[in-house]
Design an enzyme around this catalytic site. Sequence first.
Site, PDB file in Angstrom:
ATOM      1  CB  ALA A  51      24.416  -0.479 -35.042  1.00  0.00           C
ATOM      2  CD  GLU A  94      23.756   8.093 -35.930  1.00  0.00           C
ATOM      3  OE1 GLU A  94      23.768   9.335 -35.801  1.00  0.00           O
ATOM      4  OE2 GLU A  94      24.240   7.498 -36.898  1.00  0.00           O
ATOM      5  CB  SER A 125      10.885   7.592 -34.805  1.00  0.00           C
ATOM      6  OG  SER A 125      10.462   6.863 -33.669  1.00  0.00           O
ATOM      7  CB  ILE A 172      23.446  -2.045 -30.614  1.00  0.00           C
ATOM      8  CG1 ILE A 172      23.530  -0.753 -31.422  1.00  0.00           C
ATOM      9  CG2 ILE A 172      23.722  -3.246 -31.506  1.00  0.00           C
ATOM     10  CD1 ILE A 172      24.886  -0.170 -31.437  1.00  0.00           C
ATOM     11  CG  ASP A 215       8.654  -4.507 -45.230  1.00  0.00           C
ATOM     12  OD1 ASP A 215       8.302  -3.540 -44.525  1.00  0.00           O
ATOM     13  OD2 ASP A 215       8.851  -4.428 -46.452  1.00  0.00           O
ATOM     14  NE  ARG A 241       8.509  -1.106 -37.831  1.00  0.00           N
ATOM     15  CZ  ARG A 241       8.741  -0.019 -38.549  1.00  0.00           C
ATOM     16  NH1 ARG A 241       8.247   0.095 -39.757  1.00  0.00           N
ATOM     17  NH2 ARG A 241       9.450   0.976 -38.045  1.00  0.00           N
ATOM     18  CG  LEU A 255      -2.135 -13.325 -11.227  1.00  0.00           C
ATOM     19  CD1 LEU A 255      -0.865 -13.801 -11.894  1.00  0.00           C
ATOM     20  CD2 LEU A 255      -2.999 -14.509 -10.835  1.00  0.00           C
ATOM     21  CD  GLU A 307      13.342  -3.721 -35.161  1.00  0.00           C
ATOM     22  OE1 GLU A 307      14.392  -3.360 -34.594  1.00  0.00           O
ATOM     23  OE2 GLU A 307      13.223  -3.788 -36.387  1.00  0.00           O
TER      24      GLU A 307
END
Lengths: 352, 427
Positions: free
Chosen positions: B147, B150, B155, B182, B278, B281, B379, B404
């Site tokens: 979590a 907010e 970001s 979350i 690190d 991602r 399609l 992320e």
Amino acid sequence: MLADAIARYANERVRKVFRDAEEDSVIPTDVVKAGWEIGILPTGIPEAYGGFGEYSAITGALAAEGFAWGDLAVTLNLMVPNLVAIPLMLAGTEAQKGAYLPQFCDEAMPRMTAALTEPRIQFNPYKLKTTASLAGESYELNGTKTAVPLADNAKFILVYANEDGQTQGFLVPMDAEGLEIGKRNKLMGINALPTFTIALTGCQVPVENKLGGADGIDFGLILAHSRVALGAMAVGVARAGYEYAREYAKERVQFGEPIAHRQSIAFMLAEMATDVDETRLLVWEAAWLLDKGKDAARETAVMKRHIDEMVVRTADRAVQILGGYGYIREYPVELWLRNARGFATFDGLAIV
Amino acid sequence: MIDFELPEFIKNQNQLIQMVAEQAMRPYSRDLDEHEHERPQAFVEMTWPFAQQMVKRDLKGLEIALNGRTGQNGNGAAKSAPTKPNYAILSLIMMIEQLSWGDAGQYLCLPHPMLGGAAIQSAGTPEQQIRFFKRFTEGEPKWGAMAITEAGAGSDNSSMRTTAVLDPDSNEWILNGEKIFITSGGLALEESDGVCVVWATVDPKAGRAGIKSFVVEGHTPGVTIAKAEHKLGIRASDTVTLHFDNARIPYENLLGSAEVRQKGAGTKGFKGAMKTFDSSRPAVAASAMGIARAALEFTQEKLAEEGIAVDYTKGTHELTAVERDLMEMEARHKGAWLLTLRAAAQMAHGQSNRLEASMCKFRAGEAVTWITQKAVELLGPMGYSREWLVEKWMRDAKINDIYEGTRQINQLIVARAILEYTRRELK
């Protein structure tokens, strides 16, 4: 170590002359000589044929990117002998390898070149219009080729032609009857590299000059190697544009701060950096497949189209970031854009 | 050395996961998508034993490292042994790709520490890792979550408001605030005795320096699920809002250094959060690539049934529009996947990958968004129909362009890195 030598050569020799070479349509002979002396090709030729190494497409890709960062025309010029040597290694008979490969390990650059491209819109290397037909003890070649590098000074030209629907290679000596070297081509870019149109009119070639002997060659494999080389060179050209634009954007001040402080510029640079890294990985993976003896015809076909677009996009962004200066020939990026556009048509023009 | 060969054990693992994807995920994909917030029972039952094994393997490595460090097992050689690549991350990346090929929403319900685990690994001590991971090796299935976001801190997560205050009498942290978006928050805290790593500030005036991470355990009083989101895609995965109302957690559940309040301690806590990215991602990029491969393979297969296949020997002038699209889909998939593998390989070799992690994440999110949208287009009416899964994959795909770190925030990170700019220089 080889990569370091190439980076040094590209930076200290090639970057000093590449603009004049383009404007004057000639590369200084000492620059070509110094590049040849780095010895990329002999390190890829086995000892049995006078070389001192083992062929690796990955090594070739690393070299091609490093050289092309310096200048594409110089790189293509240096790699002209490869156009014959590597197809010989990949597909030549024992006799052909024994006869020709040692010549590529000499101090002087061997005078060999290859002719694949044809002067027409609907060009496809798998469906050539130049024909080869067997008549007795010799093949007869008919057709027109273009963008044949250094043809005016060659001893042999490896001519690709259509034999019963398959692309095959034929080593044509310069004194062959029916071979005529035409005018030097005038191109949009890579003007420092002399390329020529050649005409084959009832050109007779001894049967033993067919690459790979009676069975011929797997042209797809040769094309796959060529596409790895060109892909690596495109990465080199794109990286040149990206690095130049990045440094320019950090120095160019407008509204009181470097233009790189703006996301519109910085994000273009982030895309360029990512494009360069991504396409380099695509090239390396294809090279790795080839070194493992895998057929990478599909991978390299997919990669080639993707990289052809990437290099134009990246070179174009470099011009855009430099703004008005990008359009001026005092700066290198306009040349890189012209060279970049060529990759879509350069199929078969390089191999490492 | 340039080598693209995968270790043998990863190849074997792939075969096993392929089976899970085909048998326990794909058959339930449509139903779970239509019934949001239902749990993927078959997938959880089938993967729980396997996930336990994975965590056991991690724990074994931790115990060896811990014993080696304290010299308890007398194995001094461990210290000087040459460092071998740690393929655990590569194995994880491959697993995520394969599971997401099965179903990206269900994959997020893997009973495993997941993103919470990545945070605990990045910021926790070996002892904490053992304590929090052990539950994932025994009993009923459990989940991990993280979590950080907010309502007012997306970001820009350094402006978070959730607070952690130490109660000196009970030696407990008291959490107050609200966290949103979350993933698996409900599974971790309400439906199992899992863990959720919660980022909170111990000093709102200190900015980044005050931000620390805390492990909240399942069924902690004062923690409630305030909302379960309804989403565009990945509907099998629960995305919740967590409300903290004087939630008390043990002092030892603070991850990393205990010296949190010392002046000049820097932004270690916040950097811990960033370090999580690190590895997380490339994990998101891998999930994106699993969906991209699913869409690409399915499109190729269905078009081939209609006699439409790419002829790779055609000249530019001969290619149809569909062939061009398919070739570009292949190229963009492969390119983004190789960037992802590179970021993972750097982790395996203990190299810094901040730049490359963001690079692969933004490129993979972009690629899967485009590839799946293209697949629906190619399609035709069948692509748009809910009879097939392609339209669902397109909806699932988009989350990878957002969570992320959005494509744009990752581009910003790449741009700052290549230009060597600070946050102030490049906003």
